[in-house]
Design a protein around this motif. Structure first.
Motif, mmCIF file in Angstrom:
data_model
loop_
_atom_site.group_PDB
_atom_site.id
_atom_site.type_symbol
_atom_site.label_atom_id
_atom_site.label_comp_id
_atom_site.label_asym_id
_atom_site.label_seq_id
_atom_site.Cartn_x
_atom_site.Cartn_y
_atom_site.Cartn_z
ATOM 1 N N SER A 287 40.599 75.898 44.769
ATOM 2 C CA SER A 287 39.193 76.298 44.644
ATOM 3 C C SER A 287 39.077 77.822 44.617
ATOM 4 C CB SER A 287 38.385 75.743 45.821
ATOM 5 O OG SER A 287 38.778 76.382 47.029
ATOM 6 N N ASP A 288 37.877 78.307 44.306
ATOM 7 C CA ASP A 288 37.625 79.748 44.314
ATOM 8 C C ASP A 288 37.807 80.339 45.705
ATOM 9 O OD1 ASP A 288 37.061 79.613 41.636
ATOM 10 O OD2 ASP A 288 34.886 79.427 41.921
ATOM 11 N N HIS A 289 37.674 79.484 46.739
ATOM 12 C CA HIS A 289 37.818 79.941 48.119
ATOM 13 C C HIS A 289 39.223 80.466 48.394
ATOM 14 C CE1 HIS A 289 36.470 80.022 52.319
ATOM 15 N NE2 HIS A 289 37.693 79.638 52.633
ATOM 16 N N GLY A 291 42.131 80.013 45.567
ATOM 17 C CA GLY A 291 42.521 80.501 44.253
ATOM 18 C C GLY A 291 43.963 80.309 43.847
#
Length: 475
Positions: A287-289, A291
């Motif tokens: 996730s973008d959290h 990466g």
């Protein structure tokens, strides 16, 4: 001279035959878990785009995991149906049926049209096949572990019965390995176009191998001995059957209700932690959290699953020495204590830290999963053992494993933090500690002699026998 009602231990299975039975259970459970986990990995990586393309990426992942959870909803139904007939007809027949059902559903997923081709019919068909997968797996686990437990050497039952449990990491290893190889060799476009279908279609070949091996093993001697005693009682009573023979589920809820609740509670931390560590981690790490890349996350799960496979028999052997409860409790404490370090290590965005997080988590999980097969088998009487073990294991999965990736993904979307997810795992660990803490140690039980006394007071067996005799007497 033993009476028809007196329990008698079945003759020990020769070592060579026992190894063949263990291999048959292990290969069968590996195939079944390969099919089940393959879906979970695909749900995290591509199903959101192929079957829910109109959604926001994270919402699409949530919907994808929702179809994943549907498979768990079908598992209790499979446990009831397979448990009933497995206690009446035997373990082997039902295990062959579960293998064919699971393999057929998985191959069919590999042939499904996507949303781009048939629109909303695609996720509906996907959900239907996922239901069939869950139904088959709900009946698989109980039969596989019982076939080994009821054949095995009582002194090493924890060790031998833990081998079918290694089918879970072996299936995870196989599914993740195939996906990892495909994502490493194919472009993203090729993988999403046709590459994702390959591992589902490979299931057909694996099922043929598993079927050939399962057809070669004998029925459980403990079950055959119990069936012979039941036939003798039926003949003596003029053709009347007692409750355990006619309706194993009723007998389980009457005589072993406490054991069912203990098994359900014991599964909470084991089930929730496993799907957070192996399925949700693919969402969290990519996730973008955080990466990290898909390949990086898959490789970490792949290596950790190999370690998981290796430690399960070791934990099972330890449970033969010190008992099922101490090993299980150690695992529950471990996954609870590891919840915060698990996410902190992943947040470093370092592969070695990610690998350490997943590996240690699965080692602690193995301490619960390894003794579980023998522990649950030893709780229930033979003619209701398939039903009791399956119900205890699979009904809890609806509240534990089914929503675990879904809840974790939703918590991440709402809070953009791993803290509530760690607290969720800790709460599950506390519940398991209470359940296993309330259980009795089962290591020294004779499977042929386990009866209602394991769940109730010593005098209850006499009363149960009187009720059975009264119900079987001609009126």
């Amino acid at each position: 001279m033993p009476t028809p009602d007196s329990p008698a231990s079945a003759p020990p299975t020769p070592p060579g035959s026992l190894r063949r039975i263990v291999a048959a259970s292990l290969i069968g459970t590996t195939i079944e878990w390969y099919d089940f986990f393959l879906y979970g990995s695909a749900a995290a990586l591509v199903f959101n785009k192929l079957f829910f393309p109109d959604s926001d990426p994270l919402v699409g992942t949530l919907l994808s995991f929702l179809t994943y959870a549907v498979g768990f909803a079908a598992r209790p139904v499979g446990a009831l149906v397979f448990g009933h007939y497995g206690d009446r007809l035997g373990r082997k027949k039902l295990l062959i049926l579960s293998l064919l059902m699971m393999g057929g559903a998985t191959c069919a997923i590999g042939l499904l049209p996507t949303h781009a081709t048939v629109g909303s019919a695609a996720p509906i068909l996907l959900t239907a096949l996922r239901l069939l997968q869950g139904f088959a797996l709900g009946g698989e686990w109980g039969g596989a572990v019982l076939l080994v437990s009821e054949h095995g050497d009582a002194r090493r039952r924890g060790f031998w019965a833990s081998w079918p449990q290694t089918g879970a990491p072996a299936g995870q290893l196989l599914a993740t390995g195939v996906l990892s190889a495909l994502t490493a060799t194919l472009s993203d476009d090729a993988f999403e176009s046709w590459g994702w279908r390959v591992p589902f279609l490979l299931s057909g070949v694996l099922v043929l191998v598993g079927l050939w091996i399962r057809l070669s093993v004998d029925e459980s001697p403990v079950f055959k001995a119990a069936l012979a005693r039941a036939e003798a009682r039926k003949a003596a009573a003029g053709g009347a059957e007692d409750t355990a023979e006619k309706m194993p589920l009723v007998a389980v809820l009457r005589d072993h209700w406490r054991d069912v609740l203990i098994a359900m509670g014991a599964r909470m931390a084991e089930n929730i932690s496993y799907y957070v560590i192996t399925a949700f981690v693919l969402v969290y790490a990519t996730s973008d959290h955080v990466g990290l890349g898909k390949q990086t996350a898959l490789n970490a799960v792949l290596i950790a699953s190999a370690v998981h496979f290796a430690v399960i028999p070791a934990w099972g052997a330890l449970s033969d020495r010190i008992g099922r409860r101490p090993v299980y409790l150690l695992g529950a404490v471990g996954v609870g204590a590891w919840a915060f370090p698990f996410f902190l290590l992943i947040d470093t965005e370092d592969f070695a830290a990610l690998l350490l997080a997943v590996t240690v988590g699965l080692v602690f999980h193995g301490a619960m999963y390894a003794p579980q097969a023998a522990f649950f088998s030893e709780m229930f009487a033979t003619r209701m053992r398939y039903s009791g073990a399956s119900i205890g294991a699979q009904f809890s999965s609806v509240a534990a494993g089914a929503p675990a990736p879904l809840i974790a993904t939703a918590l991440l979307a709402d809070y953009d933090s791993a803290t509530p997810i760690a607290l969720y795992v800790i709460a599950a660990a506390l519940l398991t500690l209470v359940a296993v803490g309330a259980a009795k140690e089962t290591r020294d039980r004779d499977l042929a002699a386990v009866g209602p006394t394991s769940a109730r007071s010593p005098g209850a067996a006499t009363e149960s026998a009187k009720r059975t005799a009264r119900s079987a007497s001609p009126r």
